[in-house]
Design an enzyme around this catalytic site. Structure first.
Site, mmCIF file in Angstrom:
data_model
loop_
_atom_site.group_PDB
_atom_site.id
_atom_site.type_symbol
_atom_site.label_atom_id
_atom_site.label_comp_id
_atom_site.label_asym_id
_atom_site.label_seq_id
_atom_site.Cartn_x
_atom_site.Cartn_y
_atom_site.Cartn_z
ATOM 1 N N GLU A 63 5.699 -11.012 7.061
ATOM 2 C CA GLU A 63 5.046 -11.917 8.088
ATOM 3 C C GLU A 63 4.639 -11.030 9.082
ATOM 4 O OE1 GLU A 63 8.029 -14.671 9.249
ATOM 5 O OE2 GLU A 63 7.176 -16.468 8.288
ATOM 6 N N LEU A 111 9.349 -2.709 11.354
ATOM 7 C CA LEU A 111 9.203 -1.616 10.569
ATOM 8 C C LEU A 111 7.853 -1.909 10.091
ATOM 9 C CD1 LEU A 111 12.555 -1.454 8.467
ATOM 10 C CD2 LEU A 111 11.957 -0.401 10.507
ATOM 11 N N VAL A 171 11.147 -7.179 8.991
ATOM 12 C CA VAL A 171 12.492 -6.518 9.108
ATOM 13 C C VAL A 171 12.316 -5.661 10.382
ATOM 14 C CG1 VAL A 171 14.217 -4.619 7.982
ATOM 15 C CG2 VAL A 171 13.047 -6.626 6.825
ATOM 16 N N GLN A 177 -10.338 -2.253 2.207
ATOM 17 C CA GLN A 177 -9.929 -3.122 3.356
ATOM 18 C C GLN A 177 -9.960 -2.304 4.555
ATOM 19 O OE1 GLN A 177 -5.952 -3.850 1.571
ATOM 20 N NE2 GLN A 177 -5.149 -3.811 3.601
ATOM 21 N N GLY A 206 11.275 -2.930 5.284
ATOM 22 C CA GLY A 206 10.706 -4.249 5.214
ATOM 23 C C GLY A 206 10.222 -4.507 3.588
ATOM 24 N N HIS A 207 9.305 -3.407 2.987
ATOM 25 C CA HIS A 207 8.946 -3.674 1.640
ATOM 26 C C HIS A 207 10.085 -3.927 0.794
ATOM 27 C CE1 HIS A 207 5.611 -1.048 3.195
ATOM 28 N NE2 HIS A 207 5.189 -2.001 2.851
ATOM 29 N N MET A 254 0.608 -1.181 -0.092
ATOM 30 C CA MET A 254 0.164 0.115 -0.024
ATOM 31 C C MET A 254 0.922 1.192 -0.154
ATOM 32 S SD MET A 254 -3.365 -0.842 1.911
ATOM 33 C CE MET A 254 -2.826 -0.642 3.651
ATOM 34 N N SER A 304 4.752 1.219 8.447
ATOM 35 C CA SER A 304 4.338 2.350 7.587
ATOM 36 C C SER A 304 3.539 3.318 8.615
ATOM 37 C CB SER A 304 3.281 2.252 6.472
ATOM 38 O OG SER A 304 3.921 1.365 5.479
ATOM 39 N N ARG A 305 3.032 2.567 9.632
ATOM 40 C CA ARG A 305 2.363 3.367 10.591
ATOM 41 C C ARG A 305 3.374 3.995 11.660
ATOM 42 N NH1 ARG A 305 -3.315 1.435 10.944
ATOM 43 N NH2 ARG A 305 -3.487 -0.208 9.223
#
Ligand code: PAF
Length: 301
Positions: free
Chosen positions: A159, A195, A187, A61, A36-37, A30, A197-198
């Site tokens: 995960e 990690l 990660v 979602q 992590g991404h 998103m 995004s929030r």
């Protein structure tokens, strides 16, 4: 890396790749990318000829309007991060075809809000499921659409959203697409915080407190050697809920745990004894509020 905004253009690129017999890896995101991404994209670039990274904040979602509105949208910075990763990885990655698919909501859902609803049974009836009604169905709708558009051989998921992986596994069983689901490890920042995004919504003081979540989970993993499941569960919830009583927390900050469950890592059903866990073992999944931000994390036992 090429940015694609239109579904038809992505389908065209995919059709050409398929004609050449190339294997496609999909990394659904998103946006608001972090390391992590990037670890998922890096792995996808190593394992596939063509990689599609989708960056799409999927409105269906979100069961909380405010959460949807506050979700960070940082497309330009995201594209820079992907380009930076490719440069870092060197010539092999640069030789791959890499598409960043960044559709609008109308492009993704041209007929308005999709009507289809998915049910996954017990795997979605625990933890996030009852607390976020419609969430996993909304995830399944967009992920299936992304599967249809990008026809991947492999799809990569982090995960941290552990339950989401179980739901995607159930989706693949339902729709019978021959796609390999590739779960990728969390990660973490140097201080242990997963990690997310929030995290960028945490105040500096809350960010400084947040690593206590994983530190508590790590201690729980040690306790699991000699304590019963219920005792470990209770200890984790109590430790975080009372954290502000025993630590110096500024600005009235405190952890408010929403749940901590110890579950079978495949079925996601709570276990009462450690030996109930099946082939994938047991995993502890937590959701905690801090500073108005809902953080989730996991620990494997
Ligand atoms: O994990 C996420 O970021 C999202 O749920 C996903 C899989 C990209 C679907 O919107």
């Amino acid at each position: 890396m090429k940015q694609i905004l239109k579904a038809a253009e992505l389908q065209q690129a995919v059709a050409e790749a398929k004609e050449k017999g190339l294997e496609i890896g999909l990394v659904p995101t998103m946006g608001a990318l972090h390391e992590g991404h990037l670890s998922l994209i890096e792995r996808a670039l190593k394992e596939n000829d063509v990689v599609v990274v989708s960056l799409f904040v999927n409105p269906i979602q979100f069961n909380n309007k405010e959460d949807l509105e506050k979700y960070p949208r940082t497309i330009e910075a995201d594209l820079d991060l992907i380009n930076g990763l490719v440069s870092r990885m060197g010539s092999e990655a640069k030789a791959k075809e890499l598409y960043a698919f960044t559709p609008t909501v109308d492009e993704m859902y041209p007929n308005g809000e999709p009507k289809e609803v998915y049910h996954f049974g017990p795997v979605e009836e625990v933890m996030e499921g009852p607390r976020r009604p419609g969430h996993f169905s909304g995830v399944a709708v967009v992920v299936r659409r992304l599967f249809d558009l990008s026809q991947p051989r492999r799809a990569y998921f982090g995960e941290k959203d552990y339950q989401q992986i179980a739901v995607i596994r159930a989706l693949l069983e339902q729709i019978k697409y021959p796609i390999e689901l590739v779960p990728c490890p969390i990660v973490r920042a140097d201080d242990g915080l997963a990690l997310s995004s929030r995290n960028m919504r945490l105040s500096p003081a809350a960010r400084a407190m947040a690593p206590a979540i994983y530190a508590t989970l790590e201690q729980a993993a040690e306790m699991a050697e000699y304590e019963e499941v219920d005792d470990v569960k209770e200890w984790v919830l109590d430790t975080l809920a009372s954290y502000h009583e025993v630590n110096d927390c500024p600005d009235g900050l405190r952890f408010e745990p929403e749940y901590f469950e110890i579950v079978d890592a495949r079925t996601l059903q709570p276990i009462a004894n450690w030996d109930e866990a099946g082939d994938l073992g047991a995993v502890g999944c937590i959701a905690v509020w801090l500073d108005g931000v809902r953080l989730i994390d996991i620990v494997k036992f």
